[in-house]
Design an enzyme around this catalytic site. Structure first.
Site, PDB file in Angstrom:
ATOM      1  N   THR A  16       0.845  -1.175   0.000  1.00 44.74           N
ATOM      2  CA  THR A  16       0.000   0.000   0.000  1.00 44.74           C
ATOM      3  C   THR A  16       0.892   1.240   0.000  1.00 44.74           C
ATOM      4  OG1 THR A  16      -1.739  -1.157   1.179  1.00 44.74           O
ATOM      5  CG2 THR A  16      -1.692   1.226   1.443  1.00 44.74           C
TER       6      THR A  16
ATOM      7  N   ARG B 288     -13.150  -8.010  -1.911  1.00 50.59           N
ATOM      8  CA  ARG B 288     -12.444  -7.831  -0.640  1.00 50.59           C
ATOM      9  C   ARG B 288     -12.126  -6.366  -0.419  1.00 50.59           C
ATOM     10  NH1 ARG B 288      -6.977  -5.956   1.085  1.00 50.59           N
ATOM     11  NH2 ARG B 288      -6.598  -6.946   3.105  1.00 50.59           N
ATOM     12  N   ILE B 289     -12.369  -5.864   0.778  1.00 52.38           N
ATOM     13  CA  ILE B 289     -12.026  -4.496   1.153  1.00 52.38           C
ATOM     14  C   ILE B 289     -11.039  -4.570   2.314  1.00 52.38           C
ATOM     15  CG2 ILE B 289     -12.881  -2.333   2.159  1.00 52.38           C
ATOM     16  CD1 ILE B 289     -15.500  -2.842   0.609  1.00 52.38           C
ATOM     17  N   GLY B 290      -9.939  -3.864   2.183  1.00 54.17           N
ATOM     18  CA  GLY B 290      -8.916  -3.885   3.211  1.00 54.17           C
ATOM     19  C   GLY B 290      -9.015  -2.704   4.151  1.00 54.17           C
ATOM     20  N   ASP B 291      -7.912  -2.426   4.831  1.00 55.40           N
ATOM     21  CA  ASP B 291      -7.908  -1.346   5.816  1.00 55.40           C
ATOM     22  C   ASP B 291      -7.745   0.032   5.195  1.00 55.40           C
ATOM     23  OD1 ASP B 291      -4.723  -0.397   6.387  1.00 55.40           O
ATOM     24  OD2 ASP B 291      -5.011  -2.303   5.393  1.00 55.40           O
TER      25      ASP B 291
ATOM     26  N   THR C  41      -0.051   0.358   6.759  1.00 55.24           N
ATOM     27  CA  THR C  41       0.192  -0.578   5.672  1.00 55.24           C
ATOM     28  C   THR C  41       0.536  -1.930   6.256  1.00 55.24           C
ATOM     29  OG1 THR C  41       1.638  -1.100   3.808  1.00 55.24           O
ATOM     30  CG2 THR C  41       2.617   0.163   5.590  1.00 55.24           C
ATOM     31  N   GLY C  42       0.188  -2.994   5.523  1.00 60.49           N
ATOM     32  CA  GLY C  42       0.500  -4.321   6.015  1.00 60.49           C
ATOM     33  C   GLY C  42      -0.691  -5.240   5.928  1.00 60.49           C
ATOM     34  N   GLU C  43      -0.850  -6.088   6.913  1.00 55.15           N
ATOM     35  CA  GLU C  43      -1.940  -7.060   6.931  1.00 55.15           C
ATOM     36  C   GLU C  43      -3.245  -6.348   7.268  1.00 55.15           C
ATOM     37  OE1 GLU C  43      -3.399 -10.950   9.445  1.00 55.15           O
ATOM     38  OE2 GLU C  43      -1.304 -10.329   9.603  1.00 55.15           O
ATOM     39  N   GLY C  44      -4.024  -6.083   6.235  1.00 51.93           N
ATOM     40  CA  GLY C  44      -5.219  -5.270   6.403  1.00 51.93           C
ATOM     41  C   GLY C  44      -6.184  -5.797   7.429  1.00 51.93           C
TER      42      GLY C  44
END
Length: 331
Positions: free
Chosen positions: A201, A229-232, A251-254
């Site tokens: 990201t 899929r929707i992330g953070d 950023t990272g594992e959403g």
């Protein structure tokens, strides 16, 4: 790392979770992009642009360059398509805008800002967001513009391995098994094991000379992610947050960032526990991610800049008004 010199400050990131064996050429390529975007923001701040103007400007530039995973060069869904998402927040009045599921909008962060300023809503997604983009006259391009040959190849490898890709810029000509990002112990994402994982990201946080904070984040998501899929990144309080005391981009594992409401937590512990900016960043990275992997950048209204991560690396750059500037990947 924290700088507290007063005046303006800026930080950018290009994703956390970098493979330690990333070729030197790729490292330098990423650093050059970060440096160019950071200098763009510095020039804008010296020209007295507002914090929210600067974060939009910088993230637009990051979206245009295919080195990172946002805009052109976005990760591909399992269907081979692009579904981009972004958010922006102006700490002055805590105004915000977010978008998800974009397939043709050239600069998602700018559409997020239009949602904030020209719609009665805070978040638009998929067909509704695309319709709003056309109503607002923003630049749109064919979905193919965002898709790179490299990402098509990496999606094929991910499908063959039935997994989500990690740092998909790692050369893997011999197949996924040659990619050093494959880990012996699978990462758990939302409680389910995956072999490899893909952050990358992009984001920017700024405090301007008047003490106004802003943040923006943009992403293509995960290589081989499920469609829808929707992330953070577009979720206010999770991937992006700004208020009168700080601005944060994650950023990272959403899925872990969402569970930990990571960006808002930085502001919360500053406000309610009285922690300084770097203390707050360190606290949330250690205490709010559980077993998740992530990183973040942050600025405060005092002109501080800070970052933190619990991954092997995070693409990042930061600068302050006193002339300090740093570009880095590793701890």
């Amino acid at each position: 790392m924290e700088r507290n010199m007063g005046g303006w400050a800026i930080a950018v990131h290009g994703g956390a979770g970098v493979d330690p064996n990333l070729p030197q050429q790729r490292q330098e390529e990423a650093k050059q992009v970060l440096s160019r975007c950071l200098n763009l923001g510095i020039d804008a701040l010296r020209s007295n642009l507002s914090a929210v103007d600067v974060v939009e400007l910088v993230v637009r530039e990051l979206e245009t360059d295919p080195v990172f995973n946002s805009g052109r060069g976005s990760a591909l869904t399992a269907k081979g398509t692009v579904e981009m998402e972004s958010s922006i927040m102006d700490g002055s009045g805590r105004r915000c805008g977010a978008v998800s599921g974009l397939t043709t909008v050239k600069n998602p962060v700018s559409l997020a800002r239009l949602v904030m300023e020209r719609s009665p809503h805070s978040y638009l997604a998929f067909a509704g967001a695309e319709d709003f983009a056309r109503q607002q006259g923003v630049e749109v391009v064919d979905n193919e513009y965002f898709i790179t040959e490299e990402n098509v190849g990496m999606l094929k490898l991910a499908k063959e391995a039935n997994t989500i890709m990690f740092d998909y810029r790692i050369p893997a000509a011999g197949g996924l098994e040659t990619c050093s990002a494959v880990v012996e112990s699978p990462i758990l994402m939302n409680g389910l094991p995956i072999s490899v994982y893909a952050p990358e990201t992009v984001g920017c946080v700024v405090v301007d000379s008047q003490g106004r904070c802003a943040a923006a984040t943009s992403t293509g998501g995960l290589m081989n992610k499920m469609s829808g899929r929707i992330g953070d990144s577009p979720l206010i309080g999770a991937g992006t947050y700004a208020c009168n005391i700080c601005g944060v981009s994650c950023t990272g594992e959403g899925e872990a960032i969402i569970r930990g409401t990571l960006a808002r937590e930085v502001a919360a512990v500053m406000e309610y526990k009285g922690l300084g900016l770097q203390e707050a960043v360190d606290f949330v990275i250690k205490e709010r991610l559980d077993e998740g992997k992530a990183g973040l950048i942050a600025v405060s209204n005092k002109g501080e800049v800070a970052w933190g991560f619990n991954t092997t690396g995070m693409f990042r750059g930061c600068a302050t008004e006193d002339g300090f500037m740093e570009i880095g990947i590793w701890d």
